[in-house]
Design a protein around this motif. Sequence first.
Motif, short mmCIF file in Angstrom:
data_model
loop_
_atom_site.label_atom_id
_atom_site.label_comp_id
_atom_site.label_asym_id
_atom_site.label_seq_id
_atom_site.Cartn_x
_atom_site.Cartn_y
_atom_site.Cartn_z
N GLY A 21 -4.70 10.26 3.97
CA GLY A 21 -5.53 10.00 3.22
C GLY A 21 -5.51 11.50 2.45
O GLY A 21 -5.57 13.03 2.09
N ALA A 22 -6.35 12.20 4.24
CA ALA A 22 -5.76 14.01 4.34
C ALA A 22 -4.96 13.79 4.04
O ALA A 22 -4.88 15.72 3.02
CB ALA A 22 -6.91 14.04 5.62
N TRP A 222 -12.71 0.90 12.49
CA TRP A 222 -13.54 1.25 11.32
C TRP A 222 -13.49 1.24 10.08
O TRP A 222 -14.88 0.95 9.49
CB TRP A 222 -13.93 2.49 11.70
N VAL A 272 -2.83 -4.04 2.89
CA VAL A 272 -1.14 -3.02 2.93
C VAL A 272 -1.60 -2.09 3.94
O VAL A 272 -2.93 -1.01 3.87
CB VAL A 272 -1.47 -3.20 1.01
N GLY A 273 -0.68 -1.79 4.68
CA GLY A 273 -2.03 -0.46 5.18
C GLY A 273 -1.12 -0.86 6.44
O GLY A 273 -0.56 -1.87 7.30
N GLY A 303 2.10 -4.26 5.97
CA GLY A 303 2.27 -2.78 6.34
C GLY A 303 2.13 -1.96 6.04
O GLY A 303 1.95 -2.46 4.17
N GLN A 305 2.98 0.17 2.53
CA GLN A 305 3.37 0.64 1.65
C GLN A 305 3.83 1.83 0.90
O GLN A 305 2.40 2.34 0.45
CB GLN A 305 3.10 -0.64 0.39
N VAL A 308 1.49 2.29 -3.54
CA VAL A 308 0.27 1.40 -3.85
C VAL A 308 -0.26 0.39 -5.48
O VAL A 308 -0.83 0.19 -4.97
CB VAL A 308 -1.14 2.53 -2.85
N GLY A 329 -13.01 8.06 -0.02
CA GLY A 329 -12.01 6.69 -0.20
C GLY A 329 -11.43 6.53 -1.13
O GLY A 329 -11.83 6.42 -2.03
#
Length: 431
Positions: A21-22, A222, A272-273, A303, A305, A308, A329
């Motif tokens: 995300g960052a 987490w 997904v991820g 997996g 993608q 999204v 988030g």
Amino acid sequence: MTDAARGSRILFVDQSGELGGAELALLPLAIRHREHGAVVLLQDGPFRERLEAAGVTVHLLVDAGVSRVRKTGGLSALLRAALPVYRQVRALARLARDYDVMFVNTQKAFVLGTLTRAIVRRPVVWFLHDIMSAAHFGALQRYVVRGLARFADATLVNSQAVAQALADLTGRRDRAVDVVYNGIDPSQFDAALHTQHRAIRAALGVPTDAWCIGLFSRLAQWKGQHVLIDAVAQMLVDEHDALERRHVGGARERGAPAARSTRHVEVHVVFVGAPLFGEDAYAARLREQVARLGLEPRIHFAGFQHDVAAWMAAMDVVVHTSTAPEPFGRVVVEGMLAGKPVVAARAGGVMEIVEHGKTGLLTEPGDARALASALGALRRDPAYAAELAEAGRETARRQFTEAAFVERVDAALARVADRIGTGHQAVPGQV
Ligand code: UDP
Ligand code: GLC
């Protein structure tokens, strides 16, 4: 773009080559400043490819000694990293001489940037994407950040929750910190909104009419994927019990409830991820958990993608299950932009995005039973789910725009540039 920001040559620094995300937040900033700016990555990976494809200059400064340092490592690991860190600082200093500002986007980048600042005297703009608490970082890492925080010339954070945790760590509530929420471009989500995504379901073996729960996140303890697996097992038990109650006089057999009830309900889950940051053991544990509960036919691991928006469009609900407070988030905002009802964990930055019962639902982090009951409520009442989804979408489009995000970052850069001028001037000596 403001003039001051436009004139500045910005060296962005990020420790990861992955698409976290960052890094996805940094992408539009690096693109906006690509003419005069460049990105330094401390590891290679798909993020470099994305940046280069967008015409951004990337410098790789990879040193295994620095890459090995973890969020919770102890003193000996840190001491072993001293020489590699010194090497990295020298290398970064050589690059930074050609830029006006260093924009540090992750923890290691922040440490290297503030140390480099002592050599080349370039200001440091720090974008903190993490909650600096014991739930996320070791004591030593927090100690280092606490010591170096005052050397940032400007500090941006992605939520009030992150600002609060930083103030708790430094004990400096008076320090100026800018809250800059992530902004997400809605165009891909809009395009996906009215298309049928049967192909996505078909490829996974999810029936077209199944009620499909999507969790979009890297696999990490987490991030709490295990909570959703438990919640689904619970949902199946709940629905089975409800069915049985309706069977007047029906003999009630005992046995493995989850496995038995799978005959009656069609709830599916799509994860997904991928485990981006060495969380492969957790990924393996998730599969074991699914097998133990007999849920293999219903739980799908897709997996990582890239699209999204299209994957979210194929879901009925988007959930977020982080067990430690989520700094911001992005996936929560994305679920809202996708026009899906969102159920998210009530902690951290998420509470600044979702208003419970209006723009989505919030449940206690780690509480599988509460998650099951929130999901059950949406499943039973599609009109309520649609109402939440519509309000969520409207809020996300208004409050989390990419334009506001880049403008706010530019404003911070402009303030720093104004303070120091946009040439090669030195930072007023604090170091
Ligand atoms: N994401 C993605 N592909 C995936 C899973 C996630 O592109 O398979 C993206 C997701 O759309 C979001 C980002 O990764 O933009 C994750 O950001 P978030 O802030 O939710 O969490 P982080 O991983 O940064 O803690
Ligand atoms: C970090 C955080 C996430 C946040 C993202 C973008 O990766 O874990 O919560 O949304 O940065 O700011």
